[in-house]
Design a protein around this motif. Structure first.
Motif, PDB file in Angstrom:
ATOM      1  N   VAL A  78       0.856  -1.185   0.000  1.00 65.79           N
ATOM      2  CA  VAL A  78       0.000   0.000   0.000  1.00 65.79           C
ATOM      3  C   VAL A  78       0.892   1.236   0.000  1.00 65.79           C
ATOM      4  CG1 VAL A  78      -1.983   1.142   1.068  1.00 65.79           C
ATOM      5  CG2 VAL A  78      -1.638  -1.314   1.416  1.00 65.79           C
ATOM      6  N   PHE A  79       0.543   2.221  -0.819  1.00 68.00           N
ATOM      7  CA  PHE A  79       1.361   3.444  -0.875  1.00 68.00           C
ATOM      8  C   PHE A  79       0.466   4.677  -0.810  1.00 68.00           C
ATOM      9  CE2 PHE A  79       0.602   1.893  -5.178  1.00 68.00           C
ATOM     10  CZ  PHE A  79       0.121   3.014  -5.847  1.00 68.00           C
ATOM     11  N   PHE A  80       1.051   5.756  -0.324  1.00 69.78           N
ATOM     12  CA  PHE A  80       0.348   7.019  -0.151  1.00 69.78           C
ATOM     13  C   PHE A  80       1.109   8.107  -0.889  1.00 69.78           C
ATOM     14  CE2 PHE A  80      -0.249  11.004   2.267  1.00 69.78           C
ATOM     15  CZ  PHE A  80      -1.641  11.130   2.194  1.00 69.78           C
ATOM     16  N   LEU A  81       0.393   8.837  -1.756  1.00 65.57           N
ATOM     17  CA  LEU A  81       0.970   9.948  -2.508  1.00 65.57           C
ATOM     18  C   LEU A  81       0.481  11.247  -1.884  1.00 65.57           C
ATOM     19  CD1 LEU A  81       0.305   8.634  -6.145  1.00 65.57           C
ATOM     20  CD2 LEU A  81       2.234   8.115  -4.618  1.00 65.57           C
ATOM     21  N   PRO A  82       1.333  11.959  -1.160  1.00 67.04           N
ATOM     22  CA  PRO A  82       0.893  13.184  -0.483  1.00 67.04           C
ATOM     23  C   PRO A  82       0.770  14.358  -1.454  1.00 67.04           C
ATOM     24  CG  PRO A  82       3.216  12.784  -0.055  1.00 67.04           C
ATOM     25  CD  PRO A  82       2.733  11.616  -0.853  1.00 67.04           C
ATOM     26  N   PHE A  83      -0.344  15.084  -1.351  1.00 64.47           N
ATOM     27  CA  PHE A  83      -0.551  16.252  -2.191  1.00 64.47           C
ATOM     28  C   PHE A  83       0.329  17.416  -1.748  1.00 64.47           C
ATOM     29  CE2 PHE A  83      -5.130  14.875  -3.284  1.00 64.47           C
ATOM     30  CZ  PHE A  83      -4.705  14.258  -4.447  1.00 64.47           C
ATOM     31  N   ARG A  84       0.624  18.304  -2.690  1.00 67.05           N
ATOM     32  CA  ARG A  84       1.364  19.528  -2.381  1.00 67.05           C
ATOM     33  C   ARG A  84       0.552  20.403  -1.438  1.00 67.05           C
ATOM     34  NH1 ARG A  84       1.958  21.248  -8.108  1.00 67.05           N
ATOM     35  NH2 ARG A  84       0.831  23.033  -7.247  1.00 67.05           N
ATOM     36  N   LYS A  85       1.244  21.165  -0.606  1.00 63.68           N
ATOM     37  CA  LYS A  85       0.587  22.004   0.386  1.00 63.68           C
ATOM     38  C   LYS A  85      -0.246  23.102  -0.266  1.00 63.68           C
ATOM     39  CE  LYS A  85       3.962  21.219   4.066  1.00 63.68           C
ATOM     40  NZ  LYS A  85       4.915  21.830   5.026  1.00 63.68           N
ATOM     41  N   ASP A  86       0.244  23.678  -1.363  1.00 65.20           N
ATOM     42  CA  ASP A  86      -0.517  24.751  -1.993  1.00 65.20           C
ATOM     43  C   ASP A  86      -1.827  24.243  -2.580  1.00 65.20           C
ATOM     44  OD1 ASP A  86       1.255  23.412  -3.885  1.00 65.20           O
ATOM     45  OD2 ASP A  86       0.584  24.876  -5.356  1.00 65.20           O
ATOM     46  N   LEU A  87      -1.853  22.971  -2.963  1.00 68.32           N
ATOM     47  CA  LEU A  87      -3.081  22.370  -3.476  1.00 68.32           C
ATOM     48  C   LEU A  87      -4.125  22.292  -2.370  1.00 68.32           C
ATOM     49  CD1 LEU A  87      -4.121  20.922  -6.119  1.00 68.32           C
ATOM     50  CD2 LEU A  87      -3.496  18.785  -4.988  1.00 68.32           C
ATOM     51  N   ALA A  88      -3.700  21.867  -1.191  1.00 69.15           N
ATOM     52  CA  ALA A  88      -4.609  21.772  -0.051  1.00 69.15           C
ATOM     53  C   ALA A  88      -5.085  23.150   0.386  1.00 69.15           C
ATOM     54  CB  ALA A  88      -3.926  21.058   1.110  1.00 69.15           C
ATOM     55  N   LYS A  89      -4.169  24.109   0.413  1.00 68.93           N
ATOM     56  CA  LYS A  89      -4.535  25.464   0.835  1.00 68.93           C
ATOM     57  C   LYS A  89      -5.565  26.071  -0.127  1.00 68.93           C
ATOM     58  CE  LYS A  89      -0.119  26.349   3.153  1.00 68.93           C
ATOM     59  NZ  LYS A  89      -0.658  26.425   4.523  1.00 68.93           N
TER      60      LYS A  89
ATOM     61  N   GLY B 257     -12.709  16.780  -0.183  1.00 70.52           N
ATOM     62  CA  GLY B 257     -11.425  16.933   0.492  1.00 70.52           C
ATOM     63  C   GLY B 257     -11.320  18.074   1.477  1.00 70.52           C
ATOM     64  N   LYS B 258     -12.441  18.748   1.775  1.00 70.47           N
ATOM     65  CA  LYS B 258     -12.363  19.877   2.713  1.00 70.47           C
ATOM     66  C   LYS B 258     -11.869  19.448   4.082  1.00 70.47           C
ATOM     67  CE  LYS B 258     -14.142  22.940  -0.156  1.00 70.47           C
ATOM     68  NZ  LYS B 258     -13.342  24.040  -0.724  1.00 70.47           N
TER      69      LYS B 258
END
Length: 262
Positions: A69-80, A241-242
Protein backbone atom coordinates in the motif's frame (compact mmCIF):
# COMPACT_ATOMS: atom_id res chain seq x y z
CA UNK A 1 12.50 -6.30 -3.26
CA UNK A 2 12.71 -4.16 -0.15
CA UNK A 3 10.37 -1.40 1.00
CA UNK A 4 13.11 1.09 0.10
CA UNK A 5 13.19 -0.27 -3.45
CA UNK A 6 9.40 -0.04 -3.68
CA UNK A 7 9.59 3.59 -2.65
CA UNK A 8 12.25 4.28 -5.28
CA UNK A 9 10.03 2.82 -8.01
CA UNK A 10 7.02 4.80 -6.83
CA UNK A 11 8.91 8.07 -6.63
CA UNK A 12 10.49 7.37 -10.00
CA UNK A 13 7.01 7.14 -11.49
CA UNK A 14 6.06 10.41 -9.78
CA UNK A 15 9.09 12.19 -11.24
CA UNK A 16 8.47 10.69 -14.69
CA UNK A 17 4.93 12.02 -14.61
CA UNK A 18 6.20 15.50 -13.82
CA UNK A 19 8.77 15.29 -16.63
CA UNK A 20 6.08 14.33 -19.14
CA UNK A 21 3.85 17.19 -18.02
CA UNK A 22 6.30 20.05 -18.15
CA UNK A 23 7.29 19.81 -14.52
CA UNK A 24 3.70 20.03 -13.30
CA UNK A 25 3.01 17.69 -10.42
CA UNK A 26 0.41 17.59 -7.67
CA UNK A 27 2.42 15.62 -5.14
CA UNK A 28 5.12 15.95 -2.49
CA UNK A 29 8.00 13.62 -1.80
CA UNK A 30 8.65 11.26 -0.19
CA UNK A 31 5.81 8.83 -0.81
CA UNK A 32 4.80 6.49 2.03
CA UNK A 33 4.95 2.72 1.53
CA UNK A 34 3.67 -0.05 3.77
CA UNK A 35 3.49 -3.83 3.50
CA UNK A 36 1.02 -6.24 5.06
CA UNK A 37 1.31 -10.02 5.27
CA UNK A 38 -1.85 -11.70 3.97
CA UNK A 39 -2.03 -13.80 7.14
CA UNK A 40 -2.37 -10.68 9.28
CA UNK A 41 -5.44 -11.30 11.48
CA UNK A 42 -6.81 -7.84 10.69
CA UNK A 43 -7.68 -9.00 7.17
CA UNK A 44 -10.19 -11.32 8.79
CA UNK A 45 -11.95 -8.29 10.31
CA UNK A 46 -12.39 -6.30 7.10
CA UNK A 47 -15.82 -7.76 6.38
CA UNK A 48 -17.02 -6.57 9.76
CA UNK A 49 -15.29 -3.19 9.80
CA UNK A 50 -15.18 -2.06 6.16
CA UNK A 51 -17.87 -3.92 4.17
CA UNK A 52 -19.57 -7.35 4.40
CA UNK A 53 -18.35 -8.18 0.89
CA UNK A 54 -14.90 -6.64 1.15
CA UNK A 55 -12.45 -8.62 -0.97
CA UNK A 56 -9.55 -10.40 0.68
CA UNK A 57 -6.09 -10.74 -0.87
CA UNK A 58 -6.65 -14.38 -1.87
CA UNK A 59 -9.86 -13.39 -3.64
CA UNK A 60 -7.74 -11.33 -6.02
CA UNK A 61 -4.70 -13.61 -6.20
CA UNK A 62 -4.86 -17.20 -5.00
CA UNK A 63 -1.11 -17.28 -4.29
CA UNK A 64 -1.09 -13.89 -2.54
CA UNK A 65 1.57 -13.42 0.12
CA UNK A 66 1.75 -9.63 0.64
CA UNK A 67 -0.24 -6.46 0.07
CA UNK A 68 1.69 -3.31 -0.82
CA UNK A 69 0.00 0.00 0.00
CA UNK A 70 1.36 3.44 -0.87
CA UNK A 71 0.35 7.02 -0.15
CA UNK A 72 0.97 9.95 -2.51
CA UNK A 73 0.89 13.18 -0.48
CA UNK A 74 -0.55 16.25 -2.19
CA UNK A 75 1.36 19.53 -2.38
CA UNK A 76 0.59 22.00 0.39
CA UNK A 77 -0.52 24.75 -1.99
CA UNK A 78 -3.08 22.37 -3.48
CA UNK A 79 -4.61 21.77 -0.05
CA UNK A 80 -4.54 25.46 0.83
CA UNK A 81 -6.35 26.36 -2.38
CA UNK A 82 -8.97 23.69 -1.74
CA UNK A 83 -9.53 25.17 1.70
CA UNK A 84 -9.89 28.71 0.39
CA UNK A 85 -12.33 27.97 -2.42
CA UNK A 86 -15.88 27.64 -1.11
CA UNK A 87 -18.30 25.97 -1.07
CA UNK A 88 -17.09 23.65 -3.81
CA UNK A 89 -13.79 21.87 -4.25
CA UNK A 90 -11.10 23.84 -6.04
CA UNK A 91 -10.65 23.03 -9.71
CA UNK A 92 -7.00 22.16 -9.03
CA UNK A 93 -8.19 19.58 -6.48
CA UNK A 94 -10.49 18.00 -9.08
CA UNK A 95 -7.69 17.97 -11.67
CA UNK A 96 -5.34 16.40 -9.13
CA UNK A 97 -7.90 13.64 -8.55
CA UNK A 98 -7.94 12.74 -12.25
CA UNK A 99 -4.15 12.91 -12.54
CA UNK A 100 -3.59 10.87 -9.38
CA UNK A 101 -5.91 8.09 -10.52
CA UNK A 102 -3.82 7.80 -13.69
CA UNK A 103 -0.55 7.96 -11.75
CA UNK A 104 -1.66 5.28 -9.29
CA UNK A 105 -2.43 2.98 -12.22
CA UNK A 106 1.04 3.67 -13.68
CA UNK A 107 2.72 3.03 -10.33
CA UNK A 108 0.90 -0.26 -9.86
CA UNK A 109 1.90 -1.41 -13.34
CA UNK A 110 5.52 -0.42 -12.66
CA UNK A 111 5.53 -2.37 -9.39
CA UNK A 112 3.88 -5.33 -11.09
CA UNK A 113 6.57 -5.28 -13.81
CA UNK A 114 9.46 -5.22 -11.35
CA UNK A 115 7.93 -7.98 -9.24
CA UNK A 116 7.41 -10.08 -12.38
CA UNK A 117 11.11 -9.71 -13.15
CA UNK A 118 11.75 -11.34 -9.78
CA UNK A 119 9.35 -14.13 -10.70
CA UNK A 120 6.34 -13.08 -8.65
CA UNK A 121 2.78 -12.64 -9.88
CA UNK A 122 0.86 -9.53 -8.82
CA UNK A 123 -2.63 -8.09 -9.23
CA UNK A 124 -3.31 -4.41 -9.71
CA UNK A 125 -6.27 -3.00 -7.78
CA UNK A 126 -8.41 -0.01 -8.89
CA UNK A 127 -7.56 3.40 -7.48
CA UNK A 128 -11.20 4.32 -6.89
CA UNK A 129 -14.87 3.63 -7.72
CA UNK A 130 -14.80 0.09 -6.36
CA UNK A 131 -17.68 0.62 -3.97
CA UNK A 132 -21.40 -0.06 -3.71
CA UNK A 133 -23.20 3.18 -4.66
CA UNK A 134 -26.22 2.35 -2.50
CA UNK A 135 -24.39 1.39 0.69
CA UNK A 136 -21.36 3.58 -0.07
CA UNK A 137 -19.07 0.88 1.25
CA UNK A 138 -15.83 0.02 -0.51
CA UNK A 139 -15.19 -3.52 -1.65
CA UNK A 140 -11.44 -2.79 -1.60
CA UNK A 141 -10.73 -0.08 0.94
CA UNK A 142 -7.26 1.38 0.45
CA UNK A 143 -7.67 3.24 3.75
CA UNK A 144 -8.23 0.10 5.77
CA UNK A 145 -5.49 -1.72 3.89
CA UNK A 146 -3.17 1.20 4.61
CA UNK A 147 -3.89 0.84 8.30
CA UNK A 148 -3.16 -2.89 8.21
CA UNK A 149 0.06 -2.16 6.31
CA UNK A 150 1.27 0.22 9.00
CA UNK A 151 0.95 3.46 7.06
CA UNK A 152 -0.89 5.33 9.80
CA UNK A 153 -4.01 5.63 11.94
CA UNK A 154 -7.52 6.93 11.30
CA UNK A 155 -8.58 10.43 12.19
CA UNK A 156 -12.09 11.40 13.23
CA UNK A 157 -12.53 12.52 9.62
CA UNK A 158 -12.36 8.80 8.72
CA UNK A 159 -9.22 9.37 6.61
CA UNK A 160 -5.86 7.72 7.20
CA UNK A 161 -3.21 9.95 8.77
CA UNK A 162 0.26 8.91 7.56
CA UNK A 163 3.72 10.28 8.30
CA UNK A 164 3.05 12.58 5.35
CA UNK A 165 -0.39 13.52 6.64
CA UNK A 166 -3.90 12.75 5.45
CA UNK A 167 -3.94 15.00 2.40
CA UNK A 168 -3.25 12.68 -0.52
CA UNK A 169 -4.30 9.45 -2.20
CA UNK A 170 -3.71 5.75 -1.59
CA UNK A 171 -3.03 2.90 -3.97
CA UNK A 172 -2.35 -0.81 -3.46
CA UNK A 173 -1.12 -3.99 -5.07
CA UNK A 174 -1.45 -7.67 -4.14
CA UNK A 175 1.59 -9.82 -4.82
CA UNK A 176 2.79 -13.39 -4.42
CA UNK A 177 6.15 -12.15 -3.12
CA UNK A 178 6.64 -12.74 0.62
CA UNK A 179 7.80 -9.45 2.15
CA UNK A 180 8.58 -8.16 5.62
CA UNK A 181 5.44 -6.47 7.02
CA UNK A 182 5.57 -2.89 8.22
CA UNK A 183 4.94 -2.45 11.97
CA UNK A 184 1.77 -0.54 12.80
CA UNK A 185 1.90 2.67 14.86
CA UNK A 186 1.46 2.15 18.59
CA UNK A 187 -0.09 5.60 19.17
CA UNK A 188 -2.98 7.52 17.67
CA UNK A 189 -1.96 10.23 15.22
CA UNK A 190 -5.31 12.07 15.36
CA UNK A 191 -5.23 14.87 17.94
CA UNK A 192 -8.74 14.11 19.17
CA UNK A 193 -8.09 10.38 19.47
CA UNK A 194 -4.85 11.06 21.34
CA UNK A 195 -6.67 13.16 23.93
CA UNK A 196 -6.18 16.69 22.60
CA UNK A 197 -8.70 19.28 21.49
CA UNK A 198 -9.06 19.80 17.76
CA UNK A 199 -12.12 20.75 15.74
CA UNK A 200 -10.48 21.56 12.42
CA UNK A 201 -11.78 18.77 10.17
CA UNK A 202 -15.31 18.94 11.56
CA UNK A 203 -15.46 22.70 11.02
CA UNK A 204 -14.14 22.31 7.47
CA UNK A 205 -17.16 20.18 6.57
CA UNK A 206 -19.85 22.82 6.10
CA UNK A 207 -22.30 20.33 4.62
CA UNK A 208 -23.13 18.57 7.89
CA UNK A 209 -21.70 15.25 6.76
CA UNK A 210 -18.90 15.09 9.33
CA UNK A 211 -19.66 15.63 13.01
CA UNK A 212 -18.12 14.48 16.26
CA UNK A 213 -20.79 11.77 16.27
CA UNK A 214 -19.61 10.27 13.00
CA UNK A 215 -19.78 10.55 9.22
CA UNK A 216 -23.02 10.64 7.23
CA UNK A 217 -21.77 8.84 4.13
CA UNK A 218 -24.81 9.70 2.03
CA UNK A 219 -24.65 13.41 2.79
CA UNK A 220 -20.93 13.35 2.05
CA UNK A 221 -21.45 11.53 -1.25
CA UNK A 222 -24.15 14.01 -2.27
CA UNK A 223 -21.57 16.78 -2.01
CA UNK A 224 -19.04 14.75 -3.98
CA UNK A 225 -21.54 14.41 -6.81
CA UNK A 226 -22.30 18.14 -6.60
CA UNK A 227 -18.63 18.84 -7.22
CA UNK A 228 -18.65 16.40 -10.13
CA UNK A 229 -21.52 18.32 -11.72
CA UNK A 230 -19.56 21.53 -11.30
CA UNK A 231 -16.62 20.18 -13.33
CA UNK A 232 -18.51 18.64 -16.22
CA UNK A 233 -15.57 19.04 -18.59
CA UNK A 234 -13.49 16.60 -16.50
CA UNK A 235 -13.89 12.83 -16.11
CA UNK A 236 -15.80 11.69 -13.04
CA UNK A 237 -14.53 13.84 -10.14
CA UNK A 238 -16.65 12.91 -7.13
CA UNK A 239 -14.32 14.80 -4.79
CA UNK A 240 -14.37 17.27 -1.90
CA UNK A 241 -11.42 16.93 0.49
CA UNK A 242 -12.36 19.88 2.71
CA UNK A 243 -11.90 17.81 5.88
CA UNK A 244 -8.22 17.14 5.09
CA UNK A 245 -7.42 20.47 3.44
CA UNK A 246 -4.96 22.53 5.50
CA UNK A 247 -5.80 21.06 8.90
CA UNK A 248 -3.25 20.02 11.59
CA UNK A 249 -2.96 16.49 10.14
CA UNK A 250 -2.83 17.49 6.46
CA UNK A 251 0.92 17.28 5.92
CA UNK A 252 2.24 15.05 8.68
CA UNK A 253 1.58 13.68 12.13
CA UNK A 254 0.17 16.62 14.12
CA UNK A 255 1.92 17.80 17.24
CA UNK A 256 -0.02 18.24 20.46
CA UNK A 257 1.03 21.89 20.45
CA UNK A 258 -1.25 22.34 17.45
CA UNK A 259 -4.30 21.44 19.50
CA UNK A 260 -7.33 23.71 19.79
CA UNK A 261 -6.77 24.65 16.14
CA UNK A 262 -9.76 25.69 14.05
Amino acid sequence: MTRTRLQQIIEGSMRAWADRHGGKAYWRLPACVGIAHVQDPLFGKLRKIAAPDHALPHDLLSCAASVIVFFLPFRKDLAKENRQVTPYAARSWAEAYVATNALIAEICEALKHHLAQEGYESVVTPATHNFDEKRLLSQWSHKHLGYIAGLGTFGIHHQLITHQGACGRLGSLVTAKPMEPTPRPTVEYCLVKSGHACTACVHRCTFGALTFNGLDRHRCYAQLLENDRRFKDLPLVDVCGKCVADVPCSYGIPKSSMADCR
